[in-house]
Design a protein around this motif. Structure first.
Motif, PDB file in Angstrom:
ATOM      1  N   ASN A  85      -5.723   5.800  -6.200  1.00  0.00           N
ATOM      2  CA  ASN A  85      -7.022   6.461  -6.117  1.00  0.00           C
ATOM      3  C   ASN A  85      -6.812   7.932  -5.824  1.00  0.00           C
ATOM      4  O   ASN A  85      -5.858   8.306  -5.120  1.00  0.00           O
ATOM      5  CB  ASN A  85      -7.869   5.877  -4.981  1.00  0.00           C
ATOM      6  CG  ASN A  85      -8.825   4.805  -5.472  1.00  0.00           C
ATOM      7  OD1 ASN A  85      -9.819   5.109  -6.104  1.00  0.00           O
ATOM      8  ND2 ASN A  85      -8.499   3.559  -5.178  1.00  0.00           N
ATOM      9  N   ASN A 131      -3.169   5.211  -1.810  1.00  0.00           N
ATOM     10  CA  ASN A 131      -2.782   3.911  -2.378  1.00  0.00           C
ATOM     11  C   ASN A 131      -1.961   4.086  -3.659  1.00  0.00           C
ATOM     12  O   ASN A 131      -2.054   3.271  -4.584  1.00  0.00           O
ATOM     13  CB  ASN A 131      -4.001   3.052  -2.704  1.00  0.00           C
ATOM     14  CG  ASN A 131      -4.879   2.794  -1.504  1.00  0.00           C
ATOM     15  OD1 ASN A 131      -4.735   3.410  -0.466  1.00  0.00           O
ATOM     16  ND2 ASN A 131      -5.812   1.877  -1.653  1.00  0.00           N
ATOM     17  N   SER A 168     -11.255   3.802   7.729  1.00  0.00           N
ATOM     18  CA  SER A 168     -10.172   3.274   8.563  1.00  0.00           C
ATOM     19  C   SER A 168     -10.695   2.285   9.605  1.00  0.00           C
ATOM     20  O   SER A 168      -9.923   1.531  10.183  1.00  0.00           O
ATOM     21  CB  SER A 168      -9.468   4.418   9.290  1.00  0.00           C
ATOM     22  OG  SER A 168     -10.306   4.959  10.305  1.00  0.00           O
ATOM     23  N   ALA A 204     -16.773   4.034   2.118  1.00  0.00           N
ATOM     24  CA  ALA A 204     -15.664   3.566   1.300  1.00  0.00           C
ATOM     25  C   ALA A 204     -14.314   3.903   1.914  1.00  0.00           C
ATOM     26  O   ALA A 204     -14.099   5.021   2.381  1.00  0.00           O
ATOM     27  CB  ALA A 204     -15.770   4.174  -0.098  1.00  0.00           C
ATOM     28  N   TYR A 205     -13.410   2.935   1.917  1.00  0.00           N
ATOM     29  CA  TYR A 205     -12.027   3.083   2.386  1.00  0.00           C
ATOM     30  C   TYR A 205     -11.944   3.567   3.831  1.00  0.00           C
ATOM     31  O   TYR A 205     -10.972   4.209   4.228  1.00  0.00           O
ATOM     32  CB  TYR A 205     -11.235   4.030   1.460  1.00  0.00           C
ATOM     33  CG  TYR A 205     -11.135   3.521   0.052  1.00  0.00           C
ATOM     34  CD1 TYR A 205     -10.142   2.624  -0.322  1.00  0.00           C
ATOM     35  CD2 TYR A 205     -12.051   3.921  -0.926  1.00  0.00           C
ATOM     36  CE1 TYR A 205     -10.054   2.136  -1.616  1.00  0.00           C
ATOM     37  CE2 TYR A 205     -11.983   3.439  -2.223  1.00  0.00           C
ATOM     38  CZ  TYR A 205     -10.980   2.547  -2.565  1.00  0.00           C
ATOM     39  OH  TYR A 205     -10.905   2.064  -3.853  1.00  0.00           O
ATOM     40  N   ARG A 244      -8.766  10.757  -3.817  1.00  0.00           N
ATOM     41  CA  ARG A 244      -9.893  11.011  -2.917  1.00  0.00           C
ATOM     42  C   ARG A 244     -10.240  12.494  -2.960  1.00  0.00           C
ATOM     43  O   ARG A 244      -9.375  13.348  -2.772  1.00  0.00           O
ATOM     44  CB  ARG A 244      -9.538  10.628  -1.477  1.00  0.00           C
ATOM     45  CG  ARG A 244     -10.730  10.627  -0.529  1.00  0.00           C
ATOM     46  CD  ARG A 244     -10.308  10.686   0.921  1.00  0.00           C
ATOM     47  NE  ARG A 244      -9.790  12.013   1.252  1.00  0.00           N
ATOM     48  CZ  ARG A 244      -9.176  12.332   2.396  1.00  0.00           C
ATOM     49  NH1 ARG A 244      -8.982  11.396   3.300  1.00  0.00           N
ATOM     50  NH2 ARG A 244      -8.747  13.564   2.627  1.00  0.00           N
ATOM     51  N   TYR A 289       0.855  -1.190   0.000  1.00  0.00           N
ATOM     52  CA  TYR A 289       0.000   0.000   0.000  1.00  0.00           C
ATOM     53  C   TYR A 289       0.886   1.233   0.000  1.00  0.00           C
ATOM     54  O   TYR A 289       1.760   1.376   0.846  1.00  0.00           O
ATOM     55  CB  TYR A 289      -0.866  -0.015   1.247  1.00  0.00           C
ATOM     56  CG  TYR A 289      -1.674   1.231   1.542  1.00  0.00           C
ATOM     57  CD1 TYR A 289      -3.011   1.318   1.166  1.00  0.00           C
ATOM     58  CD2 TYR A 289      -1.121   2.305   2.219  1.00  0.00           C
ATOM     59  CE1 TYR A 289      -3.764   2.441   1.457  1.00  0.00           C
ATOM     60  CE2 TYR A 289      -1.865   3.433   2.507  1.00  0.00           C
ATOM     61  CZ  TYR A 289      -3.190   3.495   2.126  1.00  0.00           C
ATOM     62  OH  TYR A 289      -3.923   4.610   2.433  1.00  0.00           O
ATOM     63  N   HIS A 313      -6.086   9.982   7.424  1.00  0.00           N
ATOM     64  CA  HIS A 313      -6.964   8.892   6.980  1.00  0.00           C
ATOM     65  C   HIS A 313      -7.903   8.454   8.105  1.00  0.00           C
ATOM     66  O   HIS A 313      -9.119   8.312   7.905  1.00  0.00           O
ATOM     67  CB  HIS A 313      -6.097   7.724   6.513  1.00  0.00           C
ATOM     68  CG  HIS A 313      -6.822   6.439   6.296  1.00  0.00           C
ATOM     69  ND1 HIS A 313      -7.940   6.330   5.486  1.00  0.00           N
ATOM     70  CD2 HIS A 313      -6.601   5.194   6.794  1.00  0.00           C
ATOM     71  CE1 HIS A 313      -8.363   5.072   5.481  1.00  0.00           C
ATOM     72  NE2 HIS A 313      -7.580   4.367   6.279  1.00  0.00           N
ATOM     73  N   ASP A 323     -11.525   9.475   6.926  1.00  0.00           N
ATOM     74  CA  ASP A 323     -12.199   8.326   6.303  1.00  0.00           C
ATOM     75  C   ASP A 323     -12.876   7.506   7.397  1.00  0.00           C
ATOM     76  O   ASP A 323     -12.371   6.465   7.829  1.00  0.00           O
ATOM     77  CB  ASP A 323     -11.189   7.494   5.517  1.00  0.00           C
ATOM     78  CG  ASP A 323     -10.565   8.292   4.384  1.00  0.00           C
ATOM     79  OD1 ASP A 323     -11.322   8.995   3.690  1.00  0.00           O
ATOM     80  OD2 ASP A 323      -9.338   8.226   4.209  1.00  0.00           O
ATOM     81  N   PHE A 327     -14.054   8.584  -4.571  1.00  0.00           N
ATOM     82  CA  PHE A 327     -12.771   7.990  -4.914  1.00  0.00           C
ATOM     83  C   PHE A 327     -12.711   7.694  -6.408  1.00  0.00           C
ATOM     84  O   PHE A 327     -13.602   7.053  -6.963  1.00  0.00           O
ATOM     85  CB  PHE A 327     -12.563   6.711  -4.103  1.00  0.00           C
ATOM     86  CG  PHE A 327     -12.517   6.969  -2.625  1.00  0.00           C
ATOM     87  CD1 PHE A 327     -11.323   7.212  -1.971  1.00  0.00           C
ATOM     88  CD2 PHE A 327     -13.697   7.013  -1.880  1.00  0.00           C
ATOM     89  CE1 PHE A 327     -11.288   7.479  -0.615  1.00  0.00           C
ATOM     90  CE2 PHE A 327     -13.671   7.285  -0.515  1.00  0.00           C
ATOM     91  CZ  PHE A 327     -12.458   7.514   0.115  1.00  0.00           C
ATOM     92  N   SER A 337      -5.345  -0.988   8.394  1.00  0.00           N
ATOM     93  CA  SER A 337      -5.976   0.319   8.505  1.00  0.00           C
ATOM     94  C   SER A 337      -6.366   0.623   9.946  1.00  0.00           C
ATOM     95  O   SER A 337      -7.089  -0.120  10.571  1.00  0.00           O
ATOM     96  CB  SER A 337      -7.205   0.361   7.621  1.00  0.00           C
ATOM     97  OG  SER A 337      -7.945   1.533   7.777  1.00  0.00           O
TER      98      SER A 337
END
Length: 507
Positions: A335, A319, A45, A42-43, A337, A19, A34, A38, A377, A507
């Motif tokens: 990606n 990523n 943590s 989606a995505y 974001r 990653y 993050h 996040d 994303f 994560s």
């Protein structure tokens, strides 16, 4: 400890092998941002899922009556309050992990919390930073303001000083403990009230404070709340104390055991003047709490320098890696974001490089949410020449380095977490770099990992056929124990880091 190891092995097996070769603005800020941004969808943590809803107890049965958000505040306070600011020792340093057998640190909150934080600890994110971050998330997620987040705390390697006020601690000693940590009487009263806006005191941990009669079939740990809004960060603990309504300030005010009424002694120590002032602040009480809590989490040992405030990024590559396809062609993928209100999210983005490679990006269907807005994303994968040094998205330019890097598809952690294998691409005529591996490993006496660093790793040239003049070199490291979190591989040239890749992102 076995349940932690088993769950970690599962994560190692199901998560991507690597990653992020490129972090923006840097690895530490990127990883903490993050967790902060996040939050859901989606995505995510998955950090804040522990405190969603705020009544949730992530470490066990809900009928125990425990609350993870309140536990996180308690852990931070106990880690902080043993500081000696005049001597420059203690404060937010995760020494609490070594102190959980002390009588002054009784209860399940500490190991519950450290066990949850443990997989997130790595070379860039310390346990102490996670404890501080948990305060901001607990308050912001449960009705209070979002406390600014800074990073850079350094984890202690042993237990620190004693000095946590207990229910039976007399007033003079309690004030002495607070003064040592930099909080005068007024600030001590305010911080205590703010810290007790959520949560409970349990018979299971404090039988001399809460009687056995509090234990019921749906409250098996026998918890009594500090106020009537146990899951909301608000001023009820103050107003109910002054009015004698609701929970009247909680068990540390009303306990059947007079010697355990530590909050009452503290609140009355100035004739309730501070508590009355806090009540009169109305909505301003939350701002006072934010200031006090920020002071608490930013109390660190001498020599520790905290970062600037970590702010959410409107445009963030995530990523982002360099790799080769099956024909040996160089690709940049990842990606983008975008953080905005849901109505302001773009339908498309255009990515282009300094070598005139461009691509129109479309968003994935899934989005994420947090208090900062909605995230969309935009995945990308583009073939690039090795002379590429930057790419541009939404008017922002991001640097990449192509001289030497870890090849993600050929690098990973073993399934048992005990070793790492990696392959590095090196451009022709470029000096052979060195590689440093940093792995979080278990350490005696605490659930907080220690990060071990491995250098002087032998690199062996492989026969892999790559284009653009690249050669490939492989290496490996044995850890001697299963890693507890993300392992970093850094490529260095002339002592400077030119590439950072996480081999097993957790994560």
């Amino acid at each position: 400890m076995s349940y932690l190891r088993e769950s970690l092995f599962f994560l190692l097996l199901v998560l991507p092998s690597s990653y992020a070769a490129f972090f923006y603005p840097n690895a530490q800020a990127s990883l903490i941002e993050h967790i902060l941004v996040d939050v859901h969808g989606a995505y995510a943590s998955n950090f804040s899922t522990a405190i969603t809803p705020c009544t949730n107890y992530v470490s066990g049965s809900q009928i125990l009556g425990r609350e993870t958000a309140a536990q996180w505040l308690r852990v931070a306070f106990h880690d902080f309050v043993t500081a000696d600011v005049s001597a420059g020792t203690g404060g937010m340093d995760a020494s609490i992990g070594f102190e959980t057998l002390r009588e002054e640190d009784s209860g399940s909150a500490f190991n519950d919390s450290l066990a949850f934080f443990r997989p997130y600890v790595n070379k860039e994110v310390s346990m102490a930073d996670l404890i501080a971050l948990s305060v901001s998330l607990s308050i912001g997620n449960c009705g209070g303001p979002q406390i600014p987040v800074r990073s850079g705390r350094i984890d202690a390697t042993a237990g620190g000083a004693f000095g946590v006020p207990a229910p039976e601690t007399d007033l003079d000693l309690t004030l002495e403990y607070f003064a040592s940590s930099g909080f005068d009487q007024v600030s001590a009263i305010g911080l205590t009230a703010c810290g007790h806006t959520m949560g409970s005191v349990h018979h299971g941990g404090f039988p001399t404070v809460v009687g056995i009669d509090a234990v019921t079939a749906t409250n098996t740990a026998g918890g009594i709340h500090f106020d009537s809004t146990v899951d909301v960060f608000d001023a009820k603990v103050v107003t109910e104390y002054l009015d004698g309504t609701g929970n009247a300030g909680g068990p540390l005010v009303t306990s059947f055991n007079v010697t355990s009424r530590s909050d009452l002694r503290l609140y009355e120590s100035d004739g309730n003047a501070t508590m009355i002032e806090l009540a009169n602040q109305g909505a301003g009480f939350l701002d006072t709490c934010a200031t006090l809590m920020q002071r608490m989490v930013e109390t660190v040992p001498a020599g520790v320098v905290l970062s600037d405030v970590i702010s959410p990024l409107a445009v963030k590559p995530i990523n982002t890696t360099l790799d080769f396809d099956e024909n040996g062609n160089l690709f940049l993928s990842g990606n983008i974001r975008i953080l905005a209100s849901s109505s302001d999210l773009p339908k498309t983005l255009i990515l282009w490089t300094n070598t005139d490679v461009s691509k129109v990006l479309k968003p994935e269907q899934s989005t994420g949410t947090s208090v900062f807005g909605t995230t969309a994303f935009f995945p990308f994968s583009i073939r690039i020449p090795s002379s590429t040094t930057t790419f541009n998205i939404a008017g922002q330019t991001f640097a990449i380095r192509t001289n030497s890097f870890v090849i993600p598809s050929l690098s990973s952690i073993s399934s048992d977490g005990n070793s790492a294998d990696f392959t590095v691409a090196v451009k022709s005529h470029y000096q052979l770099p060195t590689v440093k591996i940093s792995a979080p490993l278990p350490q005696m006496g605490t659930l907080g990992p220690a990060v071990a660093t491995y250098g002087n790793i032998t690199l062996t040239k492989t026969g892999l056929k790559l284009k653009d003049g690249y050669a490939a070199y492989s290496g490996s490291v044995q850890f001697g124990d299963a890693v507890t979190g993300s392992v970093f591989a850094e490529v260095l040239s002339g002592g400077s880091v030119i590439d950072t890749t996480i081999l097993n992102y957790i994560s």
